[in-house]
Design a protein around this motif. Structure first.
Motif, PDB file in Angstrom:
ATOM      1  N   ALA A  25     -11.059  -6.367 -11.785  1.00  0.00           N
ATOM      2  CA  ALA A  25     -11.595  -5.247 -10.935  1.00  0.00           C
ATOM      3  C   ALA A  25     -11.570  -5.529  -9.536  1.00  0.00           C
ATOM      4  N   MET A  26     -11.708  -6.788  -9.015  1.00  0.00           N
ATOM      5  CA  MET A  26     -11.705  -7.164  -7.485  1.00  0.00           C
ATOM      6  C   MET A  26     -10.311  -6.990  -7.196  1.00  0.00           C
ATOM      7  N   THR A  27      -9.126  -7.405  -7.876  1.00  0.00           N
ATOM      8  CA  THR A  27      -7.795  -7.115  -7.570  1.00  0.00           C
ATOM      9  C   THR A  27      -7.492  -5.625  -7.399  1.00  0.00           C
ATOM     10  N   ALA A  28      -8.010  -4.874  -8.540  1.00  0.00           N
ATOM     11  CA  ALA A  28      -7.919  -3.610  -8.493  1.00  0.00           C
ATOM     12  C   ALA A  28      -8.347  -2.816  -7.017  1.00  0.00           C
ATOM     13  N   SER A  29      -9.580  -3.312  -6.508  1.00  0.00           N
ATOM     14  CA  SER A  29     -10.397  -3.011  -5.498  1.00  0.00           C
ATOM     15  C   SER A  29      -9.570  -3.433  -4.256  1.00  0.00           C
ATOM     16  N   HIS A  30      -8.824  -4.693  -4.293  1.00  0.00           N
ATOM     17  CA  HIS A  30      -8.226  -5.036  -3.067  1.00  0.00           C
ATOM     18  C   HIS A  30      -6.634  -4.079  -2.898  1.00  0.00           C
ATOM     19  N   LEU A  31      -6.109  -3.659  -4.152  1.00  0.00           N
ATOM     20  CA  LEU A  31      -4.837  -3.030  -3.991  1.00  0.00           C
ATOM     21  C   LEU A  31      -5.313  -1.613  -3.566  1.00  0.00           C
ATOM     22  N   TRP A  32      -6.442  -1.121  -3.916  1.00  0.00           N
ATOM     23  CA  TRP A  32      -6.876   0.061  -3.445  1.00  0.00           C
ATOM     24  C   TRP A  32      -6.955   0.316  -2.026  1.00  0.00           C
ATOM     25  N   THR A  33      -7.699  -1.022  -1.387  1.00  0.00           N
ATOM     26  CA  THR A  33      -7.375  -1.024  -0.053  1.00  0.00           C
ATOM     27  C   THR A  33      -6.029  -0.852   0.667  1.00  0.00           C
ATOM     28  N   VAL A  34      -5.231  -1.695  -0.039  1.00  0.00           N
ATOM     29  CA  VAL A  34      -3.806  -1.630   0.533  1.00  0.00           C
ATOM     30  C   VAL A  34      -3.022  -0.072   0.396  1.00  0.00           C
ATOM     31  N   TYR A  35      -3.713   0.422  -0.755  1.00  0.00           N
ATOM     32  CA  TYR A  35      -2.951   1.617  -0.877  1.00  0.00           C
ATOM     33  C   TYR A  35      -3.716   3.026   0.132  1.00  0.00           C
ATOM     34  N   ASP A  36      -4.750   2.911   0.190  1.00  0.00           N
ATOM     35  CA  ASP A  36      -5.744   4.025   0.693  1.00  0.00           C
ATOM     36  C   ASP A  36      -6.681   3.241   1.547  1.00  0.00           C
ATOM     37  N   LEU A 104      -2.865 -13.085 -10.505  1.00  0.00           N
ATOM     38  CA  LEU A 104      -2.621 -13.903  -9.270  1.00  0.00           C
ATOM     39  C   LEU A 104      -1.085 -13.446  -8.931  1.00  0.00           C
ATOM     40  N   ILE A 105      -0.194 -13.161  -9.672  1.00  0.00           N
ATOM     41  CA  ILE A 105       1.059 -12.669  -9.210  1.00  0.00           C
ATOM     42  C   ILE A 105       0.948 -11.468  -8.653  1.00  0.00           C
ATOM     43  N   VAL A 106       0.297 -10.491  -9.282  1.00  0.00           N
ATOM     44  CA  VAL A 106       0.107  -8.983  -8.987  1.00  0.00           C
ATOM     45  C   VAL A 106      -0.643  -9.243  -7.619  1.00  0.00           C
ATOM     46  N   ASN A 107      -1.397  -9.847  -7.402  1.00  0.00           N
ATOM     47  CA  ASN A 107      -2.084  -9.994  -6.250  1.00  0.00           C
ATOM     48  C   ASN A 107      -1.465 -10.463  -4.927  1.00  0.00           C
ATOM     49  N   TRP A 108      -0.203 -10.870  -4.948  1.00  0.00           N
ATOM     50  CA  TRP A 108       0.770 -11.653  -4.229  1.00  0.00           C
ATOM     51  C   TRP A 108       1.183 -10.511  -3.263  1.00  0.00           C
ATOM     52  N   PRO A 109       1.163 -10.243  -1.990  1.00  0.00           N
ATOM     53  CA  PRO A 109       1.839  -9.259  -1.179  1.00  0.00           C
ATOM     54  C   PRO A 109       3.101  -8.953  -1.593  1.00  0.00           C
ATOM     55  N   PRO A 110       3.989  -9.885  -1.694  1.00  0.00           N
ATOM     56  CA  PRO A 110       5.475  -9.360  -1.892  1.00  0.00           C
ATOM     57  C   PRO A 110       5.549  -8.685  -3.116  1.00  0.00           C
ATOM     58  N   VAL A 111       5.013  -8.996  -4.257  1.00  0.00           N
ATOM     59  CA  VAL A 111       4.775  -8.113  -5.582  1.00  0.00           C
ATOM     60  C   VAL A 111       4.290  -6.757  -5.497  1.00  0.00           C
ATOM     61  N   TYR A 112       2.911  -6.802  -4.832  1.00  0.00           N
ATOM     62  CA  TYR A 112       2.726  -5.195  -4.743  1.00  0.00           C
ATOM     63  C   TYR A 112       3.106  -4.480  -3.812  1.00  0.00           C
ATOM     64  N   HIS A 113       3.684  -5.103  -2.830  1.00  0.00           N
ATOM     65  CA  HIS A 113       4.452  -4.136  -1.776  1.00  0.00           C
ATOM     66  C   HIS A 113       5.735  -3.879  -2.492  1.00  0.00           C
ATOM     67  N   ALA A 114       6.223  -4.610  -3.461  1.00  0.00           N
ATOM     68  CA  ALA A 114       7.526  -4.163  -4.205  1.00  0.00           C
ATOM     69  C   ALA A 114       7.259  -2.896  -4.871  1.00  0.00           C
ATOM     70  N   VAL A 115       6.159  -3.162  -5.917  1.00  0.00           N
ATOM     71  CA  VAL A 115       5.622  -2.013  -6.608  1.00  0.00           C
ATOM     72  C   VAL A 115       5.270  -0.703  -5.878  1.00  0.00           C
ATOM     73  N   LEU A 116       4.860  -0.814  -4.880  1.00  0.00           N
ATOM     74  CA  LEU A 116       4.383   0.101  -4.042  1.00  0.00           C
ATOM     75  C   LEU A 116       5.369   0.872  -3.470  1.00  0.00           C
ATOM     76  N   GLY A 117       6.788   0.288  -3.344  1.00  0.00           N
ATOM     77  CA  GLY A 117       8.002   0.643  -2.712  1.00  0.00           C
ATOM     78  C   GLY A 117       7.967   0.583  -1.302  1.00  0.00           C
ATOM     79  N   TRP A 118       7.256  -0.505  -0.903  1.00  0.00           N
ATOM     80  CA  TRP A 118       7.298  -0.911   0.738  1.00  0.00           C
ATOM     81  C   TRP A 118       8.352  -2.098   0.744  1.00  0.00           C
ATOM     82  N   LEU A 119       9.310  -1.552   1.745  1.00  0.00           N
ATOM     83  CA  LEU A 119      10.231  -2.536   1.954  1.00  0.00           C
ATOM     84  C   LEU A 119       9.951  -3.067   3.345  1.00  0.00           C
TER      85      LEU A 119
END
Length: 123
Positions: A25-36, A104-119
């Protein structure tokens, strides 16, 4: 005298799964802040305002609150549901460890940037 009564493994599994859900849940809230960023930060700032010194860590206080609430709710529910059951503790511990490293891996910026399509913008 009390006999040395061993706890059921369901209690331990409830703790492991609830801890994992809190981290997720904490990771999801972090990814939410990255996305929106603007919408998420305003909500998380309000949510975390109960923590002393929350203004010093910003929206992270809200992320901590999300993780805390998910952990406590999951623990309370799972404890009631599975506390008297027996599980294979070794298998569940391995599942927890793998799940922890996946988060831990999903929370690593290069991974979630790749998932979100950010190059990255290279010069």
């Amino acid at each position: 005298m009390h006999a040395n009564k061993q706890r059921k493994t369901g209690e331990i599994i409830a703790v492991l799964v609830s801890v994992w859900l809190g981290i997720a849940a904490m990771t999801a809230s972090h990814l939410w802040t990255v996305y929106d960023l603007s919408r998420a930060n305003s909500i998380l700032l309000k949510l975390g305002s109960w923590i002393p010194g929350w203004w010093g860590i910003g929206p992270y206080a809200g992320k901590e609150t999300v993780g805390l609430l998910a952990w406590l709710a999951a623990w309370a529910i799972l404890h009631v549901i599975i506390r008297n059951r027996e599980f294979n503790l070794k298998a569940w511990t391995q599942v927890f460890a793998v799940g922890f490293f996946v988060i831990l891996i999903v929370n690593w910026p290069p991974v979630y940037h790749a998932v979100l399509g950010w190059l990255p913008a290279f010069p």
